[in-house]
Design a protein around this motif. Structure first.
Motif, PDB file in Angstrom:
ATOM      1  N   CYS A  38       0.818  -1.206   0.000  1.00 18.13           N
ATOM      2  CA  CYS A  38       0.000   0.000   0.000  1.00 18.13           C
ATOM      3  C   CYS A  38       0.862   1.271   0.000  1.00 18.13           C
ATOM      4  N   THR A  66      -0.134   9.352   0.174  1.00 16.56           N
ATOM      5  CA  THR A  66       0.793   8.319   0.602  1.00 16.56           C
ATOM      6  C   THR A  66       1.818   8.936   1.548  1.00 16.56           C
ATOM      7  N   TYR A  78       6.912  -1.807   5.244  1.00 15.92           N
ATOM      8  CA  TYR A  78       6.624  -0.636   6.064  1.00 15.92           C
ATOM      9  C   TYR A  78       7.357   0.617   5.582  1.00 15.92           C
ATOM     10  N   THR A  80       6.388   2.342   2.965  1.00 15.92           N
ATOM     11  CA  THR A  80       5.360   3.296   2.527  1.00 15.92           C
ATOM     12  C   THR A  80       4.033   2.943   3.187  1.00 15.92           C
ATOM     13  N   ALA A  81       3.132   3.917   3.217  1.00 14.03           N
ATOM     14  CA  ALA A  81       1.797   3.703   3.785  1.00 14.03           C
ATOM     15  C   ALA A  81       0.782   4.517   3.003  1.00 14.03           C
ATOM     16  N   PHE A 106       0.581  -2.704   9.956  1.00  9.37           N
ATOM     17  CA  PHE A 106       0.726  -1.334  10.429  1.00  9.37           C
ATOM     18  C   PHE A 106       2.078  -1.190  11.123  1.00  9.37           C
ATOM     19  N   LEU A 115       2.417   8.804  12.485  1.00  3.00           N
ATOM     20  CA  LEU A 115       1.482   7.687  12.401  1.00  3.00           C
ATOM     21  C   LEU A 115       1.035   7.183  13.768  1.00  3.00           C
ATOM     22  N   PHE A 167      -4.546   4.634   8.401  1.00  2.00           N
ATOM     23  CA  PHE A 167      -3.472   4.287   7.470  1.00  2.00           C
ATOM     24  C   PHE A 167      -3.318   2.770   7.435  1.00  2.00           C
ATOM     25  N   HIS A 169      -0.170  -0.217   5.744  1.00  2.00           N
ATOM     26  CA  HIS A 169       1.051  -0.433   4.972  1.00  2.00           C
ATOM     27  C   HIS A 169       0.898  -1.527   3.914  1.00  2.00           C
TER      28      HIS A 169
END
Length: 814
Positions: A38, A66, A78, A80-81, A106, A115, A167, A169
């Protein structure tokens, strides 16, 4: 970066159909979809699986916000999220009906969005979970669910709380092998009166299963072919000293294919890394000089949600035995015997055979689920083991199988006033009912006799501090300890001051619970402070039991609880200080002066009075369950007091003959009937006390492996010498010449009665007390104190003897 924020983000994932995926009887391959990286346009490979970027040509996406990590992360997933500032969904096309695994990743890596501050609800058809808080430590959190999907579309919805965001990941969603989890399993119902097994009345797949724990017992962290993560079990052991890890075994042969449904495992049940390692029971010395051995039970205590159904799977593989049925041991849940392991005729007789057992268990209000394995004394091999453990929370499905796209809009506005009215009205009614019941209860209490039992002493009240506490938190939320005396709480700073900040120089003892320190409270009281290893969480049930038992009872011959502390992850118990230490420390392997025979008799009488009070006069009756010479303490005047109530159990009800429970205690002191049948009675304490009496007489350890085999076990050796008429030969030389022969005869008679193989043949603790006082009369009246008549010396503490036992008239005739 450009960001578009419509009222609802709809991330429609249109992946290729599983057109060629079938499940032949001989195998199963983990599908390649859906595995999504993601918030990224790039694919990443983790554990042999390719997680596709969201710009992959097989999918269509709207633009979205993002986030990229600015620091090192535990996995490429992890890096990107995808950020959801408002309600958003993922939609998946489902081409094959079946059981699916949904896994969401996550991590609170360092980023501009912070986050760790995210607060949001996560929902999907059939399940709902609120992620209320993230720890700001860059740790990874994986939410894993098992569910049956039969609709053509599956939706995951993220709903940020006001002024927050959501959010994710990475997402995994794929169909599982058909027989990974059975649809019908056994329910274990535990109760004091009637623990029982029965079929679970519901259909398991009408629930969503959320993974809470998956342990590779005795092994290391491993990832299996379904990408499930198995972690070591060590942090969940209640008594780490009672077990050890086996050597890895690599030649695991699965006896079942993917079309078979337990108890024999197939290669997807658990990997060879799990079935090839285990925690195994061991006999260990709790005192290097005294050679005292602890019973080799292994107990795991795992945090779970309170009063909730859980799916429990336990994995076994016997690669220790040479042939089948040599190793038989007992499985317990919440201290209740479930079944003997390796007796199931459906388990393969070819070793090593991996297999598992499934149960539905409803957790109690302690917030912990306990599982134990214990050796069976009747088995050829006295061993017990466990290879793997899984716990999943069961979430009931709603009537609807889909989440409407307009959920939370206009209808909710119309119904909100009605809901608020219902909630407020219900709260008002609740408080009115509570007030009325409380008033009636107070009237009832006032009508009762307010005078306490004359054997009880006043309860000290010590003001508690304001620091955060597990017990007070549980009390607010519906504590498992509704009658706990919170007035006994002592602030942690006061205990640090009392013990010089738990200085090593203040240590006066060590045990399975932790170190014991000598301390002086602000009011000048000298105390013994028993402190568990901070933050370990081990021994919590014993800690709570000790508080509950000792806050209710007071007796001259029971060690008094002065207070406790549970602040800052501490578990500390504070007792009255017993200057002379344990009875054991005065008997053998010691530099302390030897106790005279008369002192020893008085100490035994004092301990018997304490145990008799527990059995018959304490509220409801209490079984100590760990009577031994190290749990009998002496004050400055050598007055005996029974201590350590962490393993205590409430006695059987009037209509019951026993309490069914897992075996706990100390090897060498354990009632053989309790060890074999898991049936605990007051007579189990009587047996253990008989062993203590032998220790007092012989001044030697109860188990001494340095001696010849027939002498190794004190109980067996003592009874053998008694039957041969040579018990004089095993008496402690320091008191041998002090004992009057009639007193010795009576004392050895008491020992023989206490150590009867069958509990019903043993005397009660009241009978033992009567005979011990009679032995003291014989000692004083016929040896060294002839001026004191036997009849005048006999003091029975208001305990009447049974007709079969000696009476004062027999003394006169003798």
């Amino acid at each position: 970066m450009a960001t578009v924020q419509p009222r609802r983000w709809v991330l429609l994932l249109v992946f290729l159909r599983f057109s060629s995926l079938q499940f032949p009887s001989v195998g199963y391959n983990v599908p390649d979809k859906y595995f999504i990286n993601c918030g990224s346009n790039n694919d990443v490979t983790v554990s042999g699986k390719v997680y596709v970027g969201e710009s992959n040509p097989v999918a269509r996406f709207s633009r979205s916000q993002t986030e990229s990590s600015g620091s090192q992360v535990p996995s490429p997933l992890y890096q990107t999220a995808r950020i959801f500032p408002c309600e958003s969904v993922y939609d998946f096309n489902i081409d094959i009906n079946g059981t699916y695994l949904l896994r969401l990743h996550f991590s609170t890596f360092s980023s501009s969005s912070n986050l760790s501050s995210a607060r949001f609800n996560l929902s999907f058809p059939g399940g709902f979970s609120m992620l209320q808080k993230f720890d700001d430590d860059n740790s990874a959190l994986v939410k894993e669910f098992f569910m049956q999907i039969t609709s053509p579309t599956f939706r995951i919805t993220f709903r940020p709380l006001p002024s927050s965001f959501a959010f994710v990941h990475a997402i995994e969603l794929f169909v599982l092998p058909h027989y990974l989890i059975a649809d019908q399993v056994a329910r274990f119902t535990y109760s004091v009166s009637n623990p029982a097994m029965s079929p679970y009345s519901g259909v398991l797949y009408s629930q969503v299963l959320e993974t809470k724990h998956r342990l590779n017992v005795g092994g290391k962290t491993t990832i299996d072919s379904l990408l499930r993560k198995w972690i070591p079990d060590d942090t969940y052991l209640a008594y780490p000293e009672s077990a050890h890890n086996s050597s890895p075994y690599n030649d695991i042969k699965y006896r079942a294919n993917v079309n078979s449904d337990g108890p024999n495992a197939n290669l997807f049940s658990a990997p060879t890394d799990v079935y090839g390692t285990a925690k195994v029971t061991k006999i260990m010395s709790t005192n290097a000089s005294d050679v005292e051995y602890k019973l080799s039970n292994i107990t795991w205590s795992l945090p779970v949600e309170k009063n909730t159904n859980h799916f429990l799977r336990l994995h076994f593989c016997d690669f220790f035995s040479l042939q089948n049925d040599l190793t038989v041991f007992n499985l317990s849940i919440y201290d209740r015997l479930v079944l003997p392991i390796n007796q199931d005729p459906n388990v393969s007789s070819v070793l090593p055979a991996p297999y598992y057992y499934d149960f539905v268990v409803r957790s109690d209000d302690s917030g912990l689920l306990q599982v134990s394995v214990a050796p069976d004394a009747s088995a050829y091999v006295h061993n017990a083991f466990l290879n793997g453990l899984e716990i999943m929370k069961m979430i009931a499905l709603p009537n609807s199988v889909s989440v409407p796209s307009d959920l939370g809009k206009s209808n909710s506005k119309h119904h909100l006033p009605v809901l608020l009215g219902l909630v407020l009205g219900g709260l008002v009614l609740f408080f009115v009912v509570v007030a009325i019941l409380g008033f009636l209860w107070l009237l009832k209490i006032r009508k009762q006799n307010p005078v306490e039992n004359s054997n009880w002493l006043p309860m000290p009240v010590i003001a508690g501090g304001s620091s955060h506490s597990r017990l007070t938190e549980e009390s607010v939320q519906g504590s498992s300890l509704p009658k706990i005396n919170l007035g006994l709480k002592i602030p942690l700073p006061d205990l640090k001051l009392a013990t010089n900040n738990f200085h090593a120089g203040q240590i006066i003892g060590k045990g399975g619970f932790g170190n014991v320190y000598k301390g002086v409270l602000k009011n000048g009281m000298i105390v013994a402070v028993k402190r568990s290893q901070p933050g370990s969480g081990q021994g919590l049930p014993e800690f709570l039991t000790e508080i509950m038992v000792l806050s209710k009872i007071r007796h001259k011959h029971l060690v008094s609880l002065v207070g406790y502390c549970d602040e800052s992850l501490e578990m500390i118990l504070v007792y009255e200080y017993m200057e002379k230490g344990t009875l054991r420390s005065h008997l053998y392997n010691t530099t302390l002066p030897s106790l005279s025979w008369e002192q020893r008799l008085e100490i035994c009488i004092g301990a018997a009075k304490g145990l008799h009070y527990l059995h018959k006069e304490a509220v409801g009756g209490i079984i100590h369950r760990d009577v031994k010479s190290t749990n009998i303490l002496l004050n400055e005047n050598h007055v005996a007091k029974v201590s350590d109530f962490g393993l205590s159990r409430k006695g059987p009800l009037e209509h019951q003959s026993h309490v069914s429970t897992g075996v706990k205690g100390t090897l060498g002191y354990l009632d053989p009937e309790y060890l074999r049948r898991h049936k605990l009675t007051e007579k189990s304490d009587v047996y253990s006390f008989g062993i203590v009496l032998l220790e007092v007489l012989c001044a030697r350890p109860v188990i001494d492996s340095s001696l010849p085999s027939e002498q190794m076990n004190l109980a067996e050796w003592g009874l053998l010498c008694k039957s041969r008429g040579v018990i004089q030969g095993i008496i402690d030389p320091s008191v041998k010449d002090q004992i009057e022969q009639h007193s010795l005869r009576k004392f050895s008679e008491i020992v023989g009665k206490c150590l009867q193989e069958v509990g019903s043949d043993r005397p009660t603790m009241g009978d033992v007390l009567w005979d011990l006082e009679y032995a003291l009369v014989l000692q004083r009246g016929l040896h060294g104190n002839n001026s004191i008549s036997v009849s005048a010396s006999l003091q029975l503490s208001n305990v009447l003897p049974l007709p079969s036992f000696s009476t004062p008239s027999q003394v006169s005739s003798g």
